[in-house]
Design an enzyme around this catalytic site. Structure first.
Site, PDB file in Angstrom:
ATOM      1  N   SER A   1      -5.297 108.458  11.268  1.00  0.00           N
ATOM      2  CA  SER A   1      -5.044 110.055  11.262  1.00  0.00           C
ATOM      3  C   SER A   1      -4.176 110.190   9.974  1.00  0.00           C
ATOM      4  O   SER A   1      -4.431 109.760   8.768  1.00  0.00           O
ATOM      5  CB  SER A   1      -4.772 110.547  12.502  1.00  0.00           C
ATOM      6  OG  SER A   1      -4.779 112.261  12.244  1.00  0.00           O
ATOM      7  N   THR A   2      -2.997 110.804  10.390  1.00  0.00           N
ATOM      8  CA  THR A   2      -1.860 111.073   9.094  1.00  0.00           C
ATOM      9  C   THR A   2      -1.679 109.671   8.496  1.00  0.00           C
ATOM     10  O   THR A   2      -1.362 108.609   9.115  1.00  0.00           O
ATOM     11  CB  THR A   2      -0.492 111.411   9.992  1.00  0.00           C
ATOM     12  OG1 THR A   2      -0.988 112.439  10.814  1.00  0.00           O
ATOM     13  CG2 THR A   2       0.252 111.917   8.988  1.00  0.00           C
TER      14      THR A   2
ATOM     15  N   HIS B   1      -9.345 111.496  11.037  1.00  0.00           N
ATOM     16  CA  HIS B   1      -9.404 112.833  11.306  1.00  0.00           C
ATOM     17  C   HIS B   1      -9.305 113.740  10.258  1.00  0.00           C
ATOM     18  O   HIS B   1      -8.060 113.996   9.581  1.00  0.00           O
ATOM     19  CB  HIS B   1      -8.026 113.186  12.169  1.00  0.00           C
ATOM     20  CG  HIS B   1      -8.157 112.532  13.356  1.00  0.00           C
ATOM     21  ND1 HIS B   1      -6.935 112.329  14.415  1.00  0.00           N
ATOM     22  CD2 HIS B   1      -9.022 111.868  14.286  1.00  0.00           C
ATOM     23  CE1 HIS B   1      -7.366 111.705  15.189  1.00  0.00           C
ATOM     24  NE2 HIS B   1      -8.566 111.464  15.298  1.00  0.00           N
TER      25      HIS B   1
ATOM     26  N   MET C   1      -0.922 110.804  13.764  1.00  0.00           N
ATOM     27  CA  MET C   1      -0.115 111.648  14.815  1.00  0.00           C
ATOM     28  C   MET C   1      -0.925 111.563  16.086  1.00  0.00           C
ATOM     29  O   MET C   1      -2.071 111.884  15.916  1.00  0.00           O
ATOM     30  CB  MET C   1      -0.085 112.887  14.189  1.00  0.00           C
ATOM     31  CG  MET C   1       1.176 113.996  15.157  1.00  0.00           C
ATOM     32  SD  MET C   1       1.373 115.468  14.018  1.00  0.00           S
ATOM     33  CE  MET C   1      -0.367 116.212  14.217  1.00  0.00           C
TER      34      MET C   1
ATOM     35  N   ASP D   1      -4.519 109.534  19.734  1.00  0.00           N
ATOM     36  CA  ASP D   1      -6.053 109.429  19.892  1.00  0.00           C
ATOM     37  C   ASP D   1      -6.285 107.920  19.706  1.00  0.00           C
ATOM     38  O   ASP D   1      -5.668 107.288  19.036  1.00  0.00           O
ATOM     39  CB  ASP D   1      -6.823 110.251  18.699  1.00  0.00           C
ATOM     40  CG  ASP D   1      -8.143 110.199  18.765  1.00  0.00           C
ATOM     41  OD1 ASP D   1      -8.849 110.115  19.980  1.00  0.00           O
ATOM     42  OD2 ASP D   1      -8.965 110.172  17.700  1.00  0.00           O
TER      43      ASP D   1
END
Length: 352
Positions: A162-163, A189, A282, A285
């Site tokens: 993600s991030t 994401h 972040m 998940d």
């Protein structure tokens, strides 16, 4: 927080949201990139900068490149449009060192835009701010759960990120060899337009084939599939063949696509042949999906805290005792390759 945006309305919405929070503080605002750089030269104290992609005088990418000369580690959150031009510029910004991004909504009212900022922008500012001002000790891994004996053969690689993901993927996927004889399935994401452009970007620099996943497509070895934004990606059986399917179920962990959904389906499809890789991001998940993979006899590796933009996702996996190894980002591709080709770790020392 230093808020940089040429729209007075957006600046006011973000500023008001920061003011209403109990844990964030406004350092100032700027209407374009040049004003932001001038302010940072006078006062380099902000912990996080929000930076609009499209601005007059000096745009977001040019501002970011100039900022990185003197502040290589200052967290920067890009605010981009939902257009293809905005998405391309955002990926360029991420490649140039931006920490994360948010695609601005097509809000019909100030109230709707404020709700979006509260839900999507503030959590990212908190995560990036924590990275900037704290150096927490890595959590001690819990006991590894009982698991079936692993055969050592990897049949598929699944990646959750993600991030900081686009930068991480650009350091991992291009380093995988052309002869990698298994499929690689990636959940990053991002909204749909961004995942399509990310797949194109990776395809241009990788020896392996890279494509955005298509519903009903056969799963082929030696191909990297990027999950489409807005749809969960799962592996299913059709006529004795594994295929990719879209699942329009509700978000999990506030994510769609979610790594947990893909990981669970991969565990059902390949059992002990799954190698899961959890990279910077972040939230949590991927953690429950890794539980399913470990229960099926598969293997899990995670990125370490030092090289993660945000150690939420890999940190959750490590804290739960689900990681078979924890490695710096630069070692991840070699670890994947070694486990696929030889069924053993490439790096002898595993981080705690």
């Amino acid at each position: 927080m230093l808020v940089v945006d040429d729209s007075a309305t957006i600046r006011r919405i973000v500023v008001d949201a920061i003011a209403a929070s109990e844990d964030l503080e406004l350092a100032g605002t700027a209407a374009n990139g040049q004003l932001a750089l001038d302010r940072l030269r006078r006062d380099p104290s902000p912990d996080v900068v929000t930076l609009d992609v499209e601005m007059p005088v000096l745009d977001g990418i040019s501002t970011l490149k100039a900022l990185r000369v003197g502040a290589p580690r200052l967290p920067v959150l890009m605010l981009s449009s939902h257009t293809e031009k905005g998405a391309l510029a955002t990926l360029d910004a991420l490649a140039a060192g931006a920490s994360d991004f948010v695609a601005k909504p097509r809000a019909s009212s100030v109230q709707e835009a404020r709700a979006f900022v509260d839900l999507e922008v503030l959590p990212r500012l908190r995560a990036l701010g924590a990275r900037a001002v704290e150096a927490p000790a890595a959590p001690r891994p819990g006991p590894a759960p009982a698991r079936p004996r692993h055969s050592g053969r990897v049949e598929a690689v699944v990646i959750g990120v993600s991030t900081g993901g686009p930068q991480a993927l650009e350091q991992v996927i291009p380093r995988l060899p052309r002869q990698l004889a298994v499929p690689v399935l990636v959940v990053q994401h991002m909204p749909s337009m961004f995942t399509q452009l990310l797949a194109r970007r990776l395809a241009a620099i990788c020896a392996l084939g890279v494509e955005e996943a298509a519903d009903g497509s056969p799963v082929r070895p030696g191909v990297v599939y990027v999950a489409r934004g807005g749809q969960h990606l799962v592996v299913a059986e059709r006529g004795g063949q594994r295929v990719l399917r879209f699942d329009d179920g509700p978000p999990e962990n506030s994510c769609k696509p979610a790594a947990d959904v893909l990981f669970r389906s991969a565990a059902a499809a390949w059992g002990s042949g799954v190698l899961a890789v959890v990279l910077t991001g972040m939230g949590r998940d991927g953690c429950t999906g890794c539980e399913a993979i470990r229960a099926a006899g598969g293997t899990v590796v995670a990125q370490d805290q030092e090289t993660s933009v945000v150690w939420g996702m890999p940190g959750a996996v490590v804290s739960a005792g689900l990681a078979d190894g924890v490695f710096p980002l630069a070692a991840i591709a070699a670890e994947i390759t070694a486990r696929v080709e030889r069924g053993r770790p490439a790096v002898a020392r595993i981080s705690p």
